[in-house]
Write a protein that holds these residues in place. Structure first.
Motif, mmCIF file in Angstrom:
data_model
loop_
_atom_site.group_PDB
_atom_site.id
_atom_site.type_symbol
_atom_site.label_atom_id
_atom_site.label_comp_id
_atom_site.label_asym_id
_atom_site.label_seq_id
_atom_site.Cartn_x
_atom_site.Cartn_y
_atom_site.Cartn_z
ATOM 1 N N ASN A 37 1.015 -1.105 -0.135
ATOM 2 C CA ASN A 37 0.042 -0.188 0.043
ATOM 3 C C ASN A 37 0.965 0.939 0.057
ATOM 4 O OD1 ASN A 37 -1.618 2.165 1.298
ATOM 5 N ND2 ASN A 37 -3.099 0.616 1.238
ATOM 6 N N ARG B 75 -11.419 3.104 -0.881
ATOM 7 C CA ARG B 75 -10.186 2.274 -1.213
ATOM 8 C C ARG B 75 -10.506 0.885 -0.301
ATOM 9 N NH1 ARG B 75 -6.967 6.698 -0.044
ATOM 10 N NH2 ARG B 75 -5.956 5.277 1.609
ATOM 11 N N GLN C 8 -2.460 0.248 -3.785
ATOM 12 C CA GLN C 8 -3.502 1.248 -3.266
ATOM 13 C C GLN C 8 -2.757 2.501 -3.222
ATOM 14 O OE1 GLN C 8 -6.479 0.440 -0.248
ATOM 15 N NE2 GLN C 8 -5.525 -1.646 -0.045
#
Length: 261
Positions: free
Chosen positions: A5, A38, A56
């Motif tokens: 991430n 998200r 992400q």
């Protein structure tokens, strides 16, 4: 494969996770400034065996970095991330030509929707799209299709009709200033922005700004399309006639031309 991430603040849901089948499935990057979206989209895709989130991100710059690091099939992109950034879509397409772009928008807008499709987006969907439709959209676009609703189809068709009319109707031909025509003339001779700036007597950034305006007026997206447009429609001959020859490069910038600008 480890899912990383890019968010500066990470929750437990965002921590790296091991994939049991690292080479299988549609690889998706979630690019959204709002963590709640998200997290929601990640949970939706987690239920699907053939779709996996590989990264992400919450900013456009982080998206550029993620595309360089992770092989990606589909990017699900919040429209707000590219708001006011005219070259964002072409740059994303240039950096990751194999990645297909889906833009999520809060409200449908005719001019924005047409521009997104024209610049290379494969799908424009509302933020309120249902999970089932979102999954279907990702699968269709990953297969190489374009996701477009009936309203957007009408907008795109009308835009092309209007463009065709403007190219054939002398009454609605785009009006170009002398400076714009001078820049176009330089483009058709293969000159770079730096060379054009020296020729015209201005800065490279000013040339870039003028080119954006010219692209919008003529309905083209880059220098090649501009040159082909000029060739096909005899643009310089139509507007300048024999005067075009007076714009050829000189040993020093043209003072009269600079003074009129």
């Amino acid at each position: 494969m480890t899912v990383v991430n890019f968010d500066p603040i990470r929750s437990n849901d965002d921590l790296p996770e091991e994939e049991s089948t690292p080479t299988a499935g549609i690889r998706v990057i979630l690019a959204d400034s709002q963590a709640i979206y998200r997290v929601g989209m990640k949970k939706v895709f987690a239920l699907e065996d053939d779709i996996r989130v590989v990264a992400q991100v919450e900013t456009l710059q982080n998206l550029y970095a993620a595309l360089q690091r992770y092989p990606t099939d589909v990017v699900l992109l919040e429209g707000q991330l590219i708001s006011g950034t005219i070259d964002a879509i072409p740059e994303l397409v240039r950096q990751a030509p194999e990645a297909k772009l889906i833009v999520q928008v809060t409200e449908s807008d005719e001019s924005n929707t047409v521009e997104l499709y024209r610049r290379g987006v494969r799908g424009v969907v509302p933020r309120s799209i249902s999970p089932d439709l979102l999954v279907k959209c990702v699968r269709k676009i990953a297969e190489g299709e374009t996701w477009i609703d009936n309203q957007s189809i009408s907008w795109v068709i009308e835009a092309y009709r209007s463009q065709a009319t403007s190219l054939t109707d002398p009454k609605v031909q785009p009006k170009l200033s002398k400076k714009e025509l001078a820049i176009i003339s330089c483009i058709t001779r293969g000159m770079r922005n730096k060379e054009i700036a020296y020729q015209i007597g201005t800065t490279e950034q000013v040339i870039k700004n003028y080119l954006r305006k010219v692209y919008d007026k003529l309905g083209v997206s880059d220098r090649l399309e501009l040159a082909l447009y000029c060739l096909h429609h005899e643009l310089l001959k139509k507007y300048l006639g024999d005067a075009e020859g007076q714009m050829a490069p000189h040993t020093e910038p043209s003072q009269p031309l600079r003074a009129k600008m």
